[in-house]
Design an enzyme around this catalytic site. Structure first.
Site, PDB file in Angstrom:
ATOM      1  N   TYR A  47       0.082   0.061  10.516  1.00  0.00           N
ATOM      2  CA  TYR A  47      -0.327  -0.531   9.245  1.00  0.00           C
ATOM      3  C   TYR A  47       0.843  -0.286   8.128  1.00  0.00           C
ATOM      4  CZ  TYR A  47      -3.190  -0.898   4.641  1.00  0.00           C
ATOM      5  OH  TYR A  47      -3.553  -1.309   3.563  1.00  0.00           O
ATOM      6  N   SER A  65       0.944  -1.176   0.003  1.00  0.00           N
ATOM      7  CA  SER A  65       0.007   0.143   0.149  1.00  0.00           C
ATOM      8  C   SER A  65       0.729   1.214   0.008  1.00  0.00           C
ATOM      9  CB  SER A  65      -0.869   0.012   1.308  1.00  0.00           C
ATOM     10  OG  SER A  65      -1.330   1.286   1.319  1.00  0.00           O
TER      11      SER A  65
END
Length: 319
Positions: free
Chosen positions: A187, A161
């Site tokens: 994350y 990501s």
């Protein structure tokens, strides 16, 4: 480190998975897609099945997986779509999946993930996002290494990501035991780990005919954002999300499909792709926003960090 010969393609950020795989025949090839029952995992699996591959959906919710498999078979005409349970944050579940696999594996798409969730720990004390997004997929790939090697010219897709820009892997405190927990940093760290895995796995496994690349799918509204809804959103973030150029799930799966099947990537590994092409270096902007995150951070391609992460991950899983 990504080499200067950056790979470009005729595709764009609007390209769909079906368009990328058009004309490619995967008959006789076998693929596993983790998280294949929701979001871009569904469309990744559908595209692979449409080209004739035998596809296994590795999922937590087997019932949802069965519904998805039936839908993929109905839309592609390919009956070779099956479902197997896996819980990536559970070492025994990952080991059981790998042990149950028989025969060659040509494509492994490490797609499943959790994003920016409240602090949660595994029984081992591992931070849950790192355990799920990185350690689970790392253990799965190690467990399936022989099957990938047996296939010859196998490919692994490591779904990362642009959030990897938020944090390198903080080796001194991976599991937030000393620092204050911050969901997006956790994350981001896990997504950096996904890129570093591609770097080191290709280095170690290219001789076995296995290449690994990382991908940024783009922003897609899926269940992945379940922790960024309602009261969890600040007014500023809500405004940014409302203006963000979201992709459809079919467009979001396109970069994974490129890395999984395109002949342009034969023998190519250790790289990071976004918008269906190889990304350039990340250049931080002077503004804040979700649209300034293209490119790959240098620390995510650092070979020393990649080698260190590999050893740390092996040690964690061996405890």
């Amino acid at each position: 480190m990504s080499s200067p010969d950056r790979i470009t393609t005729p595709f764009t950020r609007e390209t769909t998975a079906a368009e990328v795989i058009d004309g490619i025949d995967l008959t006789g090839r076998r693929a596993v897609v983790t998280g294949g029952a929701s979001g871009i995992g569904v469309e990744t699996a559908r595209a692979l099945a449409s080209a004739g591959a035998e596809v296994t959906l590795a999922v937590r919710n087997v019932e949802a997986g069965e519904r998805t498999a039936a839908d993929i078979t109905a839309t592609t005409g390919n009956p070779r779509v099956s479902v197997a349970p896996i819980e990536l944050a559970d070492r025994s579940s990952v080991a059981a999946f790998a042990a149950g696999w028989q025969g060659p594996l040509h494509i492994l798409v490490n797609n499943a993930g959790v994003m920016a969730e409240p602090l949660k720990r595994t029984p081992e004390g591992w931070e849950h996002q790192f355990a799920t997004n990185h350690l689970g997929h790392f253990g799965l790939a190690l467990g399936l290494h022989d099957a990938l090697a047996e296939a010859g010219n196998a490919r692994v897709v490591s779904v990362s990501s642009s959030a990897h820009h938020r944090s390198p892997v903080v080796f001194d405190d991976i599991h937030f035991e000393k620092r204050e927990y911050e969901p997006w940093s956790a994350y981001g760290q896990s997504k950096t780990a996904n890129v570093l895995f591609a770097v080191e796995a290709t280095k170690r496994w290219a001789g076995d005919g296995i290449t690994v690349n990382a991908v940024m799918p783009g922003g897609i509204r899926t269940n992945l954002q379940r922790h960024q809804q309602g009261d969890n959103l600040s007014p500023e973030l809500r405004a940014l999300m409302d203006s963000y150029p979201w992709k459809t799930t079919e467009q979001g799966a396109a970069t994974s499909i490129l890395v999984a099947v395109s002949p342009l990537l034969d023998g190519v590994g250790s790289r990071y792709f976004e918008d269906v092409t190889e990304a350039g270096p990340y250049v931080p902007s002077d503004g804040s926003g979700l649209t300034d995150d293209s490119g790959v951070s240098a620390y995510a391609l650092d070979p020393e960090a990649a080698a260190r992460l590999w050893e740390v991950s092996r040690e964690l899983l061996a405890r």
